[in-house]
Enzyme design. Structure first.
Site, PDB file in Angstrom:
ATOM      1  N   GLY A 195    -118.692  76.653  53.015  1.00  0.00           N
ATOM      2  CA  GLY A 195    -119.324  77.269  54.174  1.00  0.00           C
ATOM      3  C   GLY A 195    -119.327  78.778  54.067  1.00  0.00           C
ATOM      4  N   PHE A 196    -120.512  79.389  54.286  1.00  0.00           N
ATOM      5  CA  PHE A 196    -120.654  80.832  54.144  1.00  0.00           C
ATOM      6  C   PHE A 196    -121.592  81.374  55.214  1.00  0.00           C
ATOM      7  CE2 PHE A 196    -119.615  79.115  50.027  1.00  0.00           C
ATOM      8  CZ  PHE A 196    -118.654  79.987  49.541  1.00  0.00           C
ATOM      9  N   ASP A 244    -115.162  54.970  46.679  1.00  0.00           N
ATOM     10  CA  ASP A 244    -115.331  54.786  45.239  1.00  0.00           C
ATOM     11  C   ASP A 244    -115.138  56.119  44.505  1.00  0.00           C
ATOM     12  OD1 ASP A 244    -115.882  53.578  42.850  1.00  0.00           O
ATOM     13  OD2 ASP A 244    -117.956  53.056  43.315  1.00  0.00           O
ATOM     14  N   HIS A 251    -116.509  69.283  54.766  1.00  0.00           N
ATOM     15  CA  HIS A 251    -115.580  69.648  55.835  1.00  0.00           C
ATOM     16  C   HIS A 251    -116.058  69.135  57.192  1.00  0.00           C
ATOM     17  CE1 HIS A 251    -117.849  73.793  56.076  1.00  0.00           C
ATOM     18  NE2 HIS A 251    -118.632  72.762  56.279  1.00  0.00           N
ATOM     19  N   ASN A 252    -115.096  68.831  58.049  1.00  0.00           N
ATOM     20  CA  ASN A 252    -115.325  68.394  59.433  1.00  0.00           C
ATOM     21  C   ASN A 252    -115.929  66.995  59.558  1.00  0.00           C
ATOM     22  OD1 ASN A 252    -114.627  71.129  60.153  1.00  0.00           O
ATOM     23  ND2 ASN A 252    -116.757  71.685  59.717  1.00  0.00           N
ATOM     24  N   HIS A 288    -124.199  67.325  60.111  1.00  0.00           N
ATOM     25  CA  HIS A 288    -124.272  67.262  61.572  1.00  0.00           C
ATOM     26  C   HIS A 288    -124.994  66.023  62.115  1.00  0.00           C
ATOM     27  CE1 HIS A 288    -122.608  71.302  62.283  1.00  0.00           C
ATOM     28  NE2 HIS A 288    -123.260  71.642  61.171  1.00  0.00           N
TER      29      HIS A 288
END
Length: 356
Positions: A195-196, A244, A251-252, A288
């Site tokens: 994330g950036f 697998d 993330h999240n 999301h």
């Protein structure tokens, strides 16, 4: 019994914090004596006023070692370099918990069950097995019958539930693992997510990744799978979920219980997946989006928007499986028709105006 201490003076201030009140709970069958070469004297444990705190510290910590706590004892090892315990009883716990010949090095020691390395502040059940080449860092917690394979790294504060098996070269950080999990070789759990922030000039800065990853009970994670820690909420893998090899979980992400993720599945950040969801090989899930419980996704499908109804889905973008099959059948019919008319290039998507 006799306890030999050397280089004690430098550690007095640190040891005094524990106080002498610990002795009130001790009951010795013999009259212990303390030999301090610097002072050239020997004194009774019960009556010494010279250095009683150090002795009480060792007794206190030897008792605590029964529950796996080493913190404090080996923080003073550099000052208490030469320790000879000529006794039985409480002090023998030291030798019971350390492999013969084990030495303290910057608060790391060799674990007797397997020969791996652990930090003195880690809480490790005596039944745990840490193989040679594995490292357990500070404040980590290992439960009953945990097995750590060679080359594995258990990071600071990581918690591993009972009967969990961690394979070779696994990296665990910023995470908790439940009971009876199987973590295969090369798995990475708890590393920073991707994330950036991008400003108006296109310059990137890293988003803080401060949350953890939480793995439930009876979870199996295949080789070389990566599960990122959260940024604004924990990354969660529900109980009895099976993953697998070569799966990426951003993330999240929240994944429910009893899910199946086949090889090369990729789940982007902040996605939410319900219970009993099955993802075929190479399924992609956009960031999301939410997928309701009891959904099955065909291999190579891509989820680009929320799925609110249980059922089978496939395609790119993923749609109900019956619609997707009709589209595939219609495409094949169109392809055959163009082949019969001598225009196979159209069916392959080439430019029909390329020849002018």
């Amino acid at each position: 019994m006799t306890l030999h201490l050397r280089n004690l003076a430098a550690s007095k201030g640190h040891l005094r914090k524990l106080g002498c009140c610990i002795s009130k709970n001790l009951n010795f069958s013999t009259n212990p004596r303390v030999v301090i070469p610097e002072y050239g004297s020997a004194c009774n444990l019960s009556t010494s006023s010279t250095v009683p705190v150090a002795v009480y510290l060792f007794v206190y910590l030897s008792l605590r070692m029964k529950s796996g706590s080493y913190c404090g004892l080996f923080r003073t090892m550099n000052n208490l370099r030469s320790i000879k315990l000529q006794s039985s009883g409480y002090f023998s716990v030291l030798n019971d918990r350390l492999e013969d010949g084990g030495e303290a090095h910057e608060e790391f020691l060799k674990w007797k069950n397997g020969g791996g390395i652990f930090h003195c502040s880690a809480s490790i059940d005596p039944t745990a097995h840490i193989e040679v080449g594995a490292v357990v860092h500070s404040m980590a917690v290992l439960g009953v019958n945990v097995h750590i394979g060679s080359g594995a790294v258990v990071g600071p504060g990581v918690q591993i539930g009972q009967s969990t098996k961690v394979g070779y070269n696994v990296a665990l950080s910023n995470c908790t693992l439940g009971d009876s999990c199987v973590i295969h070789s090369g798995v990475c759990v708890g590393q920073d997510g991707f994330g950036f922030f991008v400003d108006e000039l296109g310059r990137m800065s890293k988003k803080p990744q401060t949350m953890n990853a939480k793995i439930g009970n009876h979870v199996e994670i295949g080789a070389n799978t990566c599960i990122d820690r959260g940024s604004w909420r924990e990354t969660v893998i529900g109980d009895h979920t099976k993953i697998d090899n070569l799966v990426q979980i951003g993330h999240n992400v929240l994944i429910g219980k009893n899910c199946i993720l086949c090889g090369q599945v990729g789940i982007a950040g902040s996605a939410t997946i319900g219970d009993y969801v099955t993802c075929g090989g190479r399924v992609a899930v956009r960031d999301h989006v939410s997928i309701v419980s009891r959904v099955r996704l065909a291999a190579n499908s891509c989820v680009t928007k929320d799925i609110a109804e249980p059922g089978d889905y496939g395609g790119f973008p993923a749609i109900p499986i019956h619609e997707w099959r009709r589209l595939v059948a219609a495409h094949r019919s169109t392809y055959k028709l163009h082949c019969q008319n001598g225009s196979p290039s159209v069916a392959h998507g080439s430019d029909i105006n390329s020849n002018g």
